[in-house]
Design a protein around this motif. Sequence first.
Motif, PDB file in Angstrom:
ATOM      1  N   PHE A   4       0.833  -1.204   0.000  1.00 29.42           N
ATOM      2  CA  PHE A   4       0.000   0.000   0.000  1.00 29.42           C
ATOM      3  C   PHE A   4       0.869   1.257   0.000  1.00 29.42           C
ATOM      4  CE2 PHE A   4      -3.480  -2.819   1.338  1.00 29.42           C
ATOM      5  CZ  PHE A   4      -4.534  -2.301   0.601  1.00 29.42           C
ATOM      6  N   LEU A  47       1.856   2.777  -3.405  1.00 27.27           N
ATOM      7  CA  LEU A  47       0.887   3.497  -4.232  1.00 27.27           C
ATOM      8  C   LEU A  47       1.274   4.980  -4.311  1.00 27.27           C
ATOM      9  CD1 LEU A  47      -2.473   1.997  -2.938  1.00 27.27           C
ATOM     10  CD2 LEU A  47      -1.471   1.672  -5.205  1.00 27.27           C
ATOM     11  N   THR A  82      -3.334   8.181  -2.974  1.00 24.98           N
ATOM     12  CA  THR A  82      -4.210   7.145  -3.533  1.00 24.98           C
ATOM     13  C   THR A  82      -5.058   6.483  -2.452  1.00 24.98           C
ATOM     14  OG1 THR A  82      -2.637   6.709  -5.318  1.00 24.98           O
ATOM     15  CG2 THR A  82      -4.291   5.010  -4.884  1.00 24.98           C
ATOM     16  N   ARG A 111       2.382  -5.781  -4.172  1.00 22.82           N
ATOM     17  CA  ARG A 111       1.789  -4.607  -4.821  1.00 22.82           C
ATOM     18  C   ARG A 111       0.268  -4.667  -4.671  1.00 22.82           C
ATOM     19  NH1 ARG A 111       5.912  -2.555  -7.098  1.00 22.82           N
ATOM     20  NH2 ARG A 111       7.343  -3.453  -8.561  1.00 22.82           N
ATOM     21  N   VAL A 112      -0.349  -3.494  -4.738  1.00 23.28           N
ATOM     22  CA  VAL A 112      -1.810  -3.423  -4.747  1.00 23.28           C
ATOM     23  C   VAL A 112      -2.246  -3.571  -6.203  1.00 23.28           C
ATOM     24  CG1 VAL A 112      -3.820  -1.983  -4.273  1.00 23.28           C
ATOM     25  CG2 VAL A 112      -1.855  -1.931  -2.711  1.00 23.28           C
ATOM     26  N   MET A 142      -4.856  -3.177  -9.282  1.00 21.85           N
ATOM     27  CA  MET A 142      -5.925  -2.256  -9.682  1.00 21.85           C
ATOM     28  C   MET A 142      -6.657  -2.843 -10.881  1.00 21.85           C
ATOM     29  SD  MET A 142      -6.142   0.495  -7.871  1.00 21.85           S
ATOM     30  CE  MET A 142      -5.178   1.358  -6.644  1.00 21.85           C
TER      31      MET A 142
END
Length: 139
Positions: free
Chosen positions: A46, A49, A53, A129-130, A132
Motif C-alpha cells: 500500500f 501506491l 491514492t 503490490r496493490v 488495480m
Amino acid sequence: MANLLETVAKNQRFTTLISAVETAELTEILQSPGPFTILAPSDEAFARLPEGTIAELLQDIPKLQRVLLYHVLPGDVRSDDLAQIDEAPTVEGSVIAVEQQDQKITVNQAKVIEQDVLTDNGVIHTIDRVLMPALLAGE
C-alpha cells in the motif's frame, strides 16, 4: 483455525488492508463460509501506491470495494493451482493474469511473497503490490 478476516487481522503486516476492508464494509465476505482466496497486499504494498491514492480510495467506497474485491478469488486457490493457470477470475468480476517463472508466482506483476496461509474459509497469499482493476487504473 481462524477465518480469513481473523487471520489477516492478527498479522501486523496487513493493518492498511484491514482498515480498508472495514471502511468498505467487506468484513462479512471474509467471514463467510467461502472458500475464498485473498491476494493480500502488505502495508509495504500500500505504501508503494502514489501519494494520496489510499486517502482517495477511502473517500470513494464503491471504488474501494472494487479494488479490494479484485484481490479476492472465488474458491480455495493454492500456490500449486496458481502455478498451473494463466489467469483467474476475481470476485470483483475481472480476471487477473497469473505467471510462474523460476518457481516464483506473479499476479498482474505483483510478486507472491508468502504462499498458502490456510484458514477455515480459504487461503491467503501475500503480494508486494496493490492490484488495480483495468477500468479503475485509467481513472
